[in-house]
Design a protein around this motif. Structure first.
Motif, PDB file in Angstrom:
ATOM      1  N   UNK A   1     -11.567 -27.908   8.470  1.00  0.00           N
ATOM      2  CA  UNK A   1     -12.361 -27.430   7.342  1.00  0.00           C
ATOM      3  C   UNK A   1     -12.054 -25.962   7.043  1.00  0.00           C
ATOM      4  N   UNK A   2     -11.888 -25.159   8.095  1.00  0.00           N
ATOM      5  CA  UNK A   2     -11.568 -23.743   7.886  1.00  0.00           C
ATOM      6  C   UNK A   2     -10.198 -23.580   7.233  1.00  0.00           C
ATOM      7  N   UNK A   3      -9.233 -24.349   7.723  1.00  0.00           N
ATOM      8  CA  UNK A   3      -7.884 -24.281   7.167  1.00  0.00           C
ATOM      9  C   UNK A   3      -7.891 -24.736   5.708  1.00  0.00           C
ATOM     10  N   UNK A   4      -8.602 -25.823   5.439  1.00  0.00           N
ATOM     11  CA  UNK A   4      -8.669 -26.341   4.066  1.00  0.00           C
ATOM     12  C   UNK A   4      -9.302 -25.320   3.119  1.00  0.00           C
ATOM     13  N   UNK A   5     -10.310 -24.624   3.600  1.00  0.00           N
ATOM     14  CA  UNK A   5     -10.999 -23.636   2.771  1.00  0.00           C
ATOM     15  C   UNK A   5     -10.062 -22.486   2.390  1.00  0.00           C
ATOM     16  N   UNK A   6      -9.308 -21.999   3.377  1.00  0.00           N
ATOM     17  CA  UNK A   6      -8.365 -20.905   3.097  1.00  0.00           C
ATOM     18  C   UNK A   6      -7.228 -21.401   2.204  1.00  0.00           C
ATOM     19  N   UNK A   7      -6.749 -22.608   2.475  1.00  0.00           N
ATOM     20  CA  UNK A   7      -5.666 -23.168   1.653  1.00  0.00           C
ATOM     21  C   UNK A   7      -6.108 -23.307   0.198  1.00  0.00           C
ATOM     22  N   UNK A   8      -7.357 -23.675  -0.002  1.00  0.00           N
ATOM     23  CA  UNK A   8      -7.879 -23.784  -1.365  1.00  0.00           C
ATOM     24  C   UNK A   8      -7.834 -22.429  -2.066  1.00  0.00           C
ATOM     25  N   UNK A   9      -8.143 -21.361  -1.323  1.00  0.00           N
ATOM     26  CA  UNK A   9      -8.075 -20.009  -1.885  1.00  0.00           C
ATOM     27  C   UNK A   9      -6.641 -19.640  -2.244  1.00  0.00           C
ATOM     28  N   UNK A  10      -5.695 -20.055  -1.395  1.00  0.00           N
ATOM     29  CA  UNK A  10      -4.280 -19.779  -1.650  1.00  0.00           C
ATOM     30  C   UNK A  10      -3.827 -20.467  -2.941  1.00  0.00           C
ATOM     31  N   UNK A  11      -4.175 -21.743  -3.075  1.00  0.00           N
ATOM     32  CA  UNK A  11      -3.801 -22.503  -4.276  1.00  0.00           C
ATOM     33  C   UNK A  11      -4.396 -21.865  -5.527  1.00  0.00           C
TER      34      UNK A  11
END
Length: 362
Positions: free
Chosen positions: A325-335
């Motif tokens: 969930x933490x990784x997905x949250x940061x990845x969403x910010x990157x996108x």
């Protein structure tokens, strides 16, 4: 308040590279233009192509032919030689390619590239410009990890960004490159511009032990094939979350970069069944054909612009084992950051980019 800065390399005097570093910095500051917002940058100004003498164009084209055509040709050349020429010719040709693969190449010659004539000609050929938000200047001394794209057929924008980051922005910057680059005939010479192996351990060592900022072309091999999808701009990072995970584990900020012009200066030729893409992923190297200027493996003169947006600032605390969930949250910010940067800057580039959309794919 952060402003947007634009440095057009055409405004840098040719002999600037012969001056001491301190004097060069003063010149860069003088020729850099500042704008309150991206809307203030004149529309189409970033996509302007500068004039260049024919002989200088030929020189740069020959350089690109060496680093791009040699890896494209060595398998067909050896095959045809083995089929139609005497054995001695084939052995000699194989020895020639072996030498190109094995002769030692300096790993880090950023200073020599910056002060050399070839890089200036590459900038000139691609009408190279650097655009960044001033907020990243305060983070220049803090090691970070960069998410850049698109890869396109060849990440020419990424290659030129290495000396540009070091010289124009005073960032101790290196670029992550696929392992195969350092052993591919012709192509391997480009590693001396400041490339390191993109493997996790190599990247972590550069950041943690050497205090460098490492830029990674985040869509990698998939980006080579994504460029053939259609008329929009494609960034194949939908399922690529390694940068986000590493940023969490090491407590790093993430710099977001887009290279306008990189995906159009070479045109990929791929199969419609995805076989070459699957094979490339399995071998961890790009396998396809491509064309460029005059249908040769030479980039066209489409202007290349490196745009650096607002960094994604994490807490600075290291998360040893980040959750999905933490990784997905940061990845969403990157996108989201990639899409915002593209939308903010495409009008300033103009031309074929004015009507493009950035499509995030896998």
């Amino acid at each position: 308040m952060a402003v947007w800065k634009v440095l057009d390399t055409k405004d840098i005097p040719v002999r600037c590279r012969d001056l001491p570093a301190v004097e060069r910095k003063v010149i860069y500051q003088k020729v850099t233009k500042s704008y309150k917002t991206t809307l203030d940058i004149p529309k189409g100004s970033l996509g302007e192509t500068r004039s260049m003498g024919i002989m200088d164009q030929v020189f740069v084209a020959l350089f690109y032919a060496c680093i791009l055509a040699i890896p494209l040709s060595f398998v067909p050349a050896l095959t045809l030689s083995g089929l139609f020429l005497p054995r001695n010719y084939t052995i000699g040709l194989a020895a020639f390619y072996a030498i190109l693969m094995l002769v030692p190449v300096a790993k880090d010659r950023r200073k020599e590239w910056i002060e050399g004539r070839l890089l200036q000609m590459m900038y000139h050929y691609s009408s190279y410009k650097v655009v960044w938000t001033s907020s990243v200047e305060s983070q220049a001394k803090t090691p970070a990890i960069g998410s850049g794209g698109p890869h396109g057929v060849f990440p020419l924008g990424a290659v030129m960004s290495i000396p540009a980051m070091n010289e124009f922005m005073n960032i101790n910057f290196v670029g992550g490159m696929a392992s195969v680059v350092f052993s591919t005939p012709g192509l391997r010479s480009i590693g001396s511009i400041g490339g390191i192996d993109v493997g996790k351990m190599s990247v972590q060592r550069a950041i943690v032990k050497e205090g460098k900022t490492v830029g990674i072309v985040s869509d990698g091999i998939s980006g080579c094939f994504a460029a053939a999808n259609g008329t929009d701009e494609y960034l194949a990072i939908e399922d690529k979350k390694g940068i986000s995970k590493m940023a969490l584990r090491l407590g790093l900020n993430i710099a977001v970069v887009h290279w306008f012009g990189n995906s159009v200066c070479l045109e990929p030729k791929v199969d419609g069944f995805g076989m070459l893409k699957a094979l490339s992923r399995a071998l961890k190297m790009s396998i396809f054909f491509f064309t460029g200027r005059f249908y040769l493996p030479i980039p066209t003169r489409d202007p290349i612009v490196m745009c650096i947006g607002e960094s994604i600032v994490l807490s600075g605390k290291k998360v040893e084992n980040p959750s999905k969930e933490q990784v997905d949250e940061v990845h969403k910010l990157v996108v989201e950051a990639h899409k915002k940067l593209f939308d903010d800057m495409k009008g300033a580039y103009g031309g074929k980019y004015a009507s493009k959309e950035l499509v995030i794919c896998s």
